[in-house]
Scaffold this motif. Structure first.
Motif, PDB file in Angstrom:
ATOM      1  N   THR A 111       8.652  -0.179 -10.859  1.00 24.07           N
ATOM      2  CA  THR A 111       8.837   1.273 -10.766  1.00 24.07           C
ATOM      3  C   THR A 111       8.241   1.824  -9.480  1.00 24.07           C
ATOM      4  N   VAL A 112       7.067   1.313  -9.081  1.00 21.60           N
ATOM      5  CA  VAL A 112       6.372   1.848  -7.913  1.00 21.60           C
ATOM      6  C   VAL A 112       6.110   0.780  -6.845  1.00 21.60           C
ATOM      7  N   ASN A 113       5.776  -0.435  -7.257  1.00 21.68           N
ATOM      8  CA  ASN A 113       5.574  -1.568  -6.329  1.00 21.68           C
ATOM      9  C   ASN A 113       4.432  -1.316  -5.346  1.00 21.68           C
ATOM     10  N   VAL A 114       3.243  -1.026  -5.876  1.00 19.35           N
ATOM     11  CA  VAL A 114       2.105  -0.697  -5.022  1.00 19.35           C
ATOM     12  C   VAL A 114       1.672  -1.902  -4.183  1.00 19.35           C
ATOM     13  N   LEU A 115       1.612  -3.086  -4.795  1.00 16.81           N
ATOM     14  CA  LEU A 115       1.124  -4.247  -4.052  1.00 16.81           C
ATOM     15  C   LEU A 115       2.052  -4.584  -2.883  1.00 16.81           C
ATOM     16  N   ALA A 116       3.348  -4.499  -3.106  1.00 11.75           N
ATOM     17  CA  ALA A 116       4.297  -4.762  -2.020  1.00 11.75           C
ATOM     18  C   ALA A 116       4.093  -3.765  -0.879  1.00 11.75           C
ATOM     19  N   ARG A 117       3.870  -2.500  -1.215  1.00  8.61           N
ATOM     20  CA  ARG A 117       3.610  -1.477  -0.191  1.00  8.61           C
ATOM     21  C   ARG A 117       2.332  -1.824   0.579  1.00  8.61           C
ATOM     22  N   GLU A 118       1.312  -2.246  -0.152  1.00 10.80           N
ATOM     23  CA  GLU A 118       0.028  -2.581   0.465  1.00 10.80           C
ATOM     24  C   GLU A 118       0.180  -3.742   1.451  1.00 10.80           C
ATOM     25  N   LEU A 119       1.004  -4.715   1.097  1.00  6.98           N
ATOM     26  CA  LEU A 119       1.152  -5.919   1.910  1.00  6.98           C
ATOM     27  C   LEU A 119       2.272  -5.811   2.943  1.00  6.98           C
ATOM     28  N   GLY A 120       3.005  -4.689   2.928  1.00  2.79           N
ATOM     29  CA  GLY A 120       4.071  -4.502   3.903  1.00  2.79           C
ATOM     30  C   GLY A 120       5.337  -5.276   3.597  1.00  2.79           C
ATOM     31  N   ILE A 121       5.552  -5.600   2.335  1.00  2.09           N
ATOM     32  CA  ILE A 121       6.775  -6.303   1.927  1.00  2.09           C
ATOM     33  C   ILE A 121       7.827  -5.261   1.567  1.00  2.09           C
ATOM     34  N   PRO A 122       9.043  -5.376   2.114  1.00  2.01           N
ATOM     35  CA  PRO A 122      10.051  -4.328   1.867  1.00  2.01           C
ATOM     36  C   PRO A 122      10.371  -4.192   0.384  1.00  2.01           C
ATOM     37  N   ILE A 123      10.394  -2.937  -0.079  1.00  2.98           N
ATOM     38  CA  ILE A 123      10.627  -2.692  -1.506  1.00  2.98           C
ATOM     39  C   ILE A 123      12.095  -2.429  -1.818  1.00  2.98           C
ATOM     40  N   ASP A 124      12.939  -2.337  -0.783  1.00  4.11           N
ATOM     41  CA  ASP A 124      14.353  -2.044  -1.016  1.00  4.11           C
ATOM     42  C   ASP A 124      15.266  -3.029  -0.278  1.00  4.11           C
ATOM     43  N   ASP A 125      14.740  -4.209   0.031  1.00  6.90           N
ATOM     44  CA  ASP A 125      15.509  -5.211   0.759  1.00  6.90           C
ATOM     45  C   ASP A 125      15.166  -6.594   0.207  1.00  6.90           C
ATOM     46  N   PRO A 126      15.779  -6.970  -0.929  1.00  9.43           N
ATOM     47  CA  PRO A 126      15.432  -8.246  -1.570  1.00  9.43           C
ATOM     48  C   PRO A 126      15.648  -9.456  -0.676  1.00  9.43           C
ATOM     49  N   ALA A 127      16.670  -9.438   0.169  1.00  8.57           N
ATOM     50  CA  ALA A 127      16.940 -10.582   1.042  1.00  8.57           C
ATOM     51  C   ALA A 127      15.790 -10.811   2.014  1.00  8.57           C
ATOM     52  N   THR A 128      15.281  -9.722   2.601  1.00  7.80           N
ATOM     53  CA  THR A 128      14.159  -9.853   3.531  1.00  7.80           C
ATOM     54  C   THR A 128      12.893 -10.286   2.792  1.00  7.80           C
TER      55      THR A 128
ATOM     56  N   GLY B  80     -11.386   0.154  -6.355  1.00  7.03           N
ATOM     57  CA  GLY B  80     -10.173  -0.331  -5.700  1.00  7.03           C
ATOM     58  C   GLY B  80     -10.329  -1.636  -4.951  1.00  7.03           C
ATOM     59  N   ASN B  81      -9.381  -2.523  -5.189  1.00  3.83           N
ATOM     60  CA  ASN B  81      -9.213  -3.735  -4.394  1.00  3.83           C
ATOM     61  C   ASN B  81      -8.235  -3.463  -3.256  1.00  3.83           C
ATOM     62  N   THR B  82      -7.438  -2.399  -3.407  1.00  3.12           N
ATOM     63  CA  THR B  82      -6.450  -2.001  -2.401  1.00  3.12           C
ATOM     64  C   THR B  82      -6.657  -0.535  -2.043  1.00  3.12           C
ATOM     65  N   SER B  83      -6.115  -0.136  -0.902  1.00  6.00           N
ATOM     66  CA  SER B  83      -6.276   1.260  -0.467  1.00  6.00           C
ATOM     67  C   SER B  83      -5.279   2.179  -1.154  1.00  6.00           C
ATOM     68  N   LEU B  84      -4.094   1.650  -1.467  1.00  6.05           N
ATOM     69  CA  LEU B  84      -3.042   2.478  -2.062  1.00  6.05           C
ATOM     70  C   LEU B  84      -3.224   2.589  -3.572  1.00  6.05           C
ATOM     71  N   TYR B  85      -2.751   3.729  -4.090  1.00  8.19           N
ATOM     72  CA  TYR B  85      -2.926   4.037  -5.510  1.00  8.19           C
ATOM     73  C   TYR B  85      -1.679   4.766  -5.994  1.00  8.19           C
ATOM     74  N   GLY B  86      -1.037   4.221  -7.007  1.00  7.85           N
ATOM     75  CA  GLY B  86       0.087   4.897  -7.634  1.00  7.85           C
ATOM     76  C   GLY B  86       1.319   5.045  -6.762  1.00  7.85           C
ATOM     77  N   GLY B  87       1.343   4.435  -5.614  1.00  9.32           N
ATOM     78  CA  GLY B  87       2.482   4.572  -4.705  1.00  9.32           C
ATOM     79  C   GLY B  87       1.992   4.599  -3.269  1.00  9.32           C
ATOM     80  N   ASP B  88       2.196   5.731  -2.607  1.00 16.12           N
ATOM     81  CA  ASP B  88       1.800   5.853  -1.203  1.00 16.12           C
ATOM     82  C   ASP B  88       0.519   6.651  -1.009  1.00 16.12           C
ATOM     83  N   ILE B  89      -0.210   6.956  -2.082  1.00 18.37           N
ATOM     84  CA  ILE B  89      -1.454   7.713  -1.957  1.00 18.37           C
ATOM     85  C   ILE B  89      -2.560   6.761  -1.495  1.00 18.37           C
ATOM     86  N   ARG B  90      -3.144   7.041  -0.323  1.00 21.42           N
ATOM     87  CA  ARG B  90      -4.216   6.189   0.196  1.00 21.42           C
ATOM     88  C   ARG B  90      -5.544   6.715  -0.335  1.00 21.42           C
ATOM     89  N   LEU B  91      -5.796   6.420  -1.592  1.00 29.18           N
ATOM     90  CA  LEU B  91      -6.966   6.958  -2.286  1.00 29.18           C
ATOM     91  C   LEU B  91      -8.260   6.341  -1.766  1.00 29.18           C
TER      92      LEU B  91
END
Length: 237
Positions: A99-116, A204-215
């Motif tokens: 639904t949100v894919n926070v870890l992928a956002r944190e690691l810079g993995i594209p959330i809308d490009d499965p092939a990449t 937090g283990n990551t900077s992002l929270y719930g999506g793109d919020i850098r909490l």
């Protein structure tokens, strides 16, 4: 690189797909991931999680035949797979379908490009990350309490399936209407903070929270540390 992990022959890739994750059901995204895997590797194995099946058992089963495990699912799926695989040395690659894919956002993995995302899985460098524990349960992102916990408790899974992340906003409205700030005691190593009422507390283990919020802007999943943010309860409604 993860490709070099096999050493003795072709890379053994296992795709673990959770059909209950946010974007997986009825989506062409999974087909795009499968097609790319076919183009890159020729052969791979897929294990599909279906309702009622145990994700931890499936992940352990998949690990027995994998040099790299591609996880098609959301943050909850990835957390469970990480729990099953911690200490095995088998890298986990993200194919974000949640639904949100926070870890992928944190690691810079594209959330809308499965092939990449598949390309990253095959060509990327396998890198260790930190893992936190709360009540002996592992977490990769943020462990939180207060209004956040009250909100998550009210999320309707059927509505979440229909409207995605909007379900959290809907639940937050209900949670705020009845929320009573808890009193908490915080001890960090030898530092004891005064007992206080909190609106939200996040470890937090990551900077992002719930999506793109850098909490937790100083948090890093690689530094061996957890960051903490404490939001005091407001004195007025």
């Amino acid at each position: 690189s993860s490709m070099a992990l096999s050493g003795k022959g072709p890379l053994r890739a296992v795709l673990l797909s959770n059909m209950g994750s946010g974007q997986a059901t009825g989506s062409t995204a999974l087909e795009q991931a499968r097609k790319r895997l076919g183009e890159r590797l020729g052969r791979w194995q897929e294990i599909t999680l279906r309702p009622g099946e145990d994700l931890l058992d499936l992940a352990r089963e998949a690990a027995a035949m994998a040099d790299v495990m591609l996880v098609a699912g959301g943050d909850g799926t990835i957390r469970a797979v990480a729990k099953a695989l911690q200490g095995t040395g088998i890298p986990i690659a993200l194919i974000p379908f949640g639904t949100v894919n926070v870890l992928a956002r944190e690691l810079g993995i594209p959330i809308d490009d499965p092939a990449t995302a598949v390309d990253v899985a095959i060509d990327g460098i396998a890198t260790p990350i930190d893992i936190g524990f709360c009540n002996e349960e592992p977490f990769l992102l943020v462990c939180s309490g207060g209004v956040d916990s009250a909100t998550v408790a009210q999320v309707n899974t059927d509505i979440k399936s229909a409207v995605g992340a909007t379900a959290y906003a809907m639940a937050a409205v209900g949670a705020l209407a009845t929320f009573t700030p808890p009193r908490v005691r915080i001890r960090i190593d030898d530092l004891q903070l005064p007992e206080t009422e909190v609106f939200l507390i996040a470890v937090g283990n990551t900077s992002l929270y719930g999506g793109d919020i850098r909490l937790l802007p100083g948090a890093s999943i690689y530094d061996g540390l957890l960051d903490i943010a404490i939001f005091l309860a407001p004195t007025r409604p």
